[in-house]
Write an enzyme that holds these catalytic residues in place. Structure first.
Site, short mmCIF file in Angstrom:
data_model
loop_
_atom_site.label_atom_id
_atom_site.label_comp_id
_atom_site.label_asym_id
_atom_site.label_seq_id
_atom_site.Cartn_x
_atom_site.Cartn_y
_atom_site.Cartn_z
N ARG A 147 -7.67 -10.34 66.81
CA ARG A 147 -8.01 -11.75 66.94
C ARG A 147 -9.50 -11.87 66.69
NH1 ARG A 147 -8.21 -14.58 72.74
NH2 ARG A 147 -10.31 -13.61 72.64
N TYR A 159 -15.64 -20.09 73.06
CA TYR A 159 -14.56 -19.33 73.69
C TYR A 159 -14.35 -18.00 72.96
CZ TYR A 159 -10.45 -16.97 74.52
OH TYR A 159 -9.61 -15.94 74.80
N ASP A 212 -7.83 -18.06 67.85
CA ASP A 212 -7.47 -18.92 68.98
C ASP A 212 -8.39 -20.14 68.99
OD1 ASP A 212 -6.86 -18.17 72.54
OD2 ASP A 212 -6.73 -20.03 71.38
N HIS A 214 -8.08 -22.52 71.03
CA HIS A 214 -8.22 -22.75 72.48
C HIS A 214 -8.17 -24.22 72.86
CE1 HIS A 214 -9.50 -21.06 76.48
NE2 HIS A 214 -8.84 -20.05 75.97
N GLU A 238 -3.78 -20.14 67.00
CA GLU A 238 -3.27 -20.29 68.37
C GLU A 238 -3.87 -21.51 69.06
OE1 GLU A 238 -4.13 -16.89 70.75
OE2 GLU A 238 -3.72 -17.93 72.61
N GLU A 264 0.56 -20.25 76.17
CA GLU A 264 0.06 -19.44 77.30
C GLU A 264 -0.14 -20.29 78.56
OE1 GLU A 264 -3.62 -18.13 75.37
OE2 GLU A 264 -4.69 -19.05 77.02
N ARG A 285 4.03 -18.05 73.47
CA ARG A 285 2.95 -17.22 74.00
C ARG A 285 3.02 -16.99 75.50
NH1 ARG A 285 -0.60 -14.26 73.28
NH2 ARG A 285 -2.57 -15.34 73.59
N GLU A 341 -0.43 -9.46 73.00
CA GLU A 341 -1.88 -9.47 73.18
C GLU A 341 -2.23 -8.39 74.18
OE1 GLU A 341 -3.40 -13.12 74.75
OE2 GLU A 341 -5.49 -12.56 74.39
N TRP A 404 -11.65 -26.62 77.38
CA TRP A 404 -12.40 -25.36 77.22
C TRP A 404 -11.61 -24.37 76.41
CZ3 TRP A 404 -11.29 -20.37 79.28
CH2 TRP A 404 -12.27 -19.43 78.99
C1 CS2 Z 1 -7.05 -16.79 75.87
C2 CS2 Z 1 -7.15 -16.40 77.31
O1 CS2 Z 1 -6.37 -14.56 75.47
C3 CS2 Z 1 -6.20 -15.76 75.13
O2 CS2 Z 1 -5.41 -16.14 74.25
O3 CS2 Z 1 -6.56 -18.07 75.64
O4 CS2 Z 1 -8.10 -15.38 77.42
C4 CS2 Z 1 -7.53 -17.51 78.28
O5 CS2 Z 1 -8.80 -18.02 77.93
C5 CS2 Z 1 -7.58 -16.93 79.68
O6 CS2 Z 1 -6.36 -16.31 79.96
C6 CS2 Z 1 -7.85 -18.00 80.71
O7 CS2 Z 1 -7.76 -17.44 81.99
MG MG Z 2 -5.24 -18.15 73.99
#
Ligand code: CS2
Ligand code: MG
Length: 404
Positions: A147, A159, A212, A214, A238, A264, A285, A341, A404
């Site tokens: 990634r 991020y 990602d 995010h 993502e 996620e 995810r 992941e 975020w």
């Molecule tokens: C992120 C996560 O790994 C990912 O795909 O979206 O690291 C996410 O930021 C964290 O799990 C938040 O706790």
């Molecule tokens: Mg993520």
């Protein structure tokens, strides 16, 4: 067999983790991950005050019935806190069932559908040269998919990119109060294609590259980014837009063939209903820890399979080795597994959670230990007390709060 006790272990070996430990009258104990990054203590209370009293005396072999009782019996359904607590119980009961049978969990889930579990690692850099070095480092560690996350010119923090203080010390995402980061979507959209251009130029066309976003784009911005990245053939984009509005993905899907990964932050199959049945995404995810456990996640995998969608469980460091172990057992067993992941964990974490899963040549294997194959060293855990920490908050250049 009866459940005779259950305890919640909160420990912070590198970062906060919440683990449920269930004890039976015939010997086997079970572990479940209940870690909800930034809201850990809410799940501790949900388990300690409202769930554990209901577990005492139950038959731990009744995994499905216990899951349904905890889901339907609370009346107030769904949500990250509830489903993390339910997940911890579910995984602990599957762990006990495996130990009682003397079998690794994947054997109870239909046996192996593959020899090993493909993973992707995290490559990041405050700028493109640093990102390229990070990709090199992941490849040297054996990862065969990465990634890529890059800083954006003009932004202090982005991020997925580890930032450092002036003295070079890491700015930890886990802060006693949320760190405020800055964001500028237009600057990001201008920069992202150049990142992929540079990584492809350096590492060629074949390396699977994931990214990602995010949750930070509007649907039309996500469609724009999906189109702009098509020449670089990403493995996936993502969380390209906040997915509470599942219908928004119809617009994105109309404009780009870049594969989309979502979920996620989802905690039940209802969060995915439209996305899956209308084929609006390509990967689901959800992590065992946030989706209510193994029991519902294997059902999600089956629904996704009807629409040729693959699983790709969330696996950053805030999924504990207990949650990771459960995921790898499921990854080995389900037919429509896509990719896992895997960011690894700090050595301190691995001292507290001794796990049977192994990472070799970019692939994981759960091992053959009965159950999920994790032992929690409670003495080592006690040496790392809870350390209040929050995820960052994002603000636009004018100060408006953003995702975020
Ligand atoms: C992120 C996560 O790994 C990912 O795909 O979206 O690291 C996410 O930021 C964290 O799990 C938040 O706790
Ligand atoms: Mg993520």
């Amino acid at each position: 067999m009866k459940i005779v006790d259950a305890t919640v272990v909160v420990t912070s070996p590198g970062r906060n983790f919440v683990t449920l430990r269930v004890t039976t009258d015939e010997g086997p104990t079970g572990l479940g991950d209940a870690t909800l990054n930034g809201r850990e203590l809410a799940v501790v209370s949900y388990l300690s005050d409202h769930v554990i009293p209901l577990l005492i005396g139950l038959d731990p072999h009744r995994v499905e019935d216990t899951w349904q009782s905890l889901y339907r019996g609370a009346y107030w359904r769904r949500g990250p806190v509830t489903m993390a607590a339910v997940a911890a119980v579910d995984v602990a009961l599957w762990d006990i069932k495996g130990k009682a049978a003397g079998l690794p969990l994947y054997q109870l889930l239909g046996g192996a559908s593959r020899d090993r579990v493909r993973t992707y690692g995290h490559a990041n850099g405050k700028d493109i040269p640093e990102l390229l070095d990070s990709v090199r480092a992941r490849l040297a560690e054996g990862y065969q998919a990465v990634r890529v996350q890059s800083g954006v010119p003009g932004l202090k923090a982005v991020y997925g990119v580890h930032t450092t203080h002036e003295d070079g010390s890491p700015v930890l995402h886990q802060q006693a109060r949320p760190l405020v980061e800055d964001w500028d979507t237009d600057a990001y959209l201008r920069h992202a294609p150049a990142v992929f251009e540079a990584v492809r130029a350096e590492f060629g066309e074949e390396l699977p590259l994931l990214h990602d976003a995010h949750h930070r784009l509007t649907p039309v911005q996500a469609a724009r980014l999906g189109k702009d990245l098509e020449p670089y053939r990403p493995f996936w984009l993502e969380d390209c837009t906040p997915a509470e509005n599942q219908e928004a993905f119809r617009l994105i899907r109309r404009h780009t063939t870049t594969p989309l990964a979502v979920g996620e932050v989802f905690n039940t199959v209802h969060d995915y209903q439209t996305l899956i049945t209308e084929q609006l995404i390509d990967y689901v995810r959800s992590a065992v820890t946030h989706f209510g456990g193994i029991t519902p996640l294997r059902k999600l995998a089956d629904l996704a399979a009807l629409h040729q969608i693959k699983t790709a469980p969330h696996g950053p460091q805030d999924i504990s080795p207990v949650g990771m172990a459960a995921a790898v057992h499921l990854d080995l067993a389900v037919h429509n597994f896509g990719i896992q992941e895997y960011a690894g964990h700090e050595p301190l974490t691995d001292e507290v959670f001794r796990h049977a899963y192994t990472f070799t040549d970019g692939h994981l294997h759960p091992g053959e230990a009965p159950g999920i194959g994790v032992e929690l060293d409670t003495k080592a855990a006690a040496a790392h007390p809870y350390d209040a920490a929050y995820l960052p908050v994002n603000r636009l250049q004018d100060g408006t709060v953003h995702d975020w």
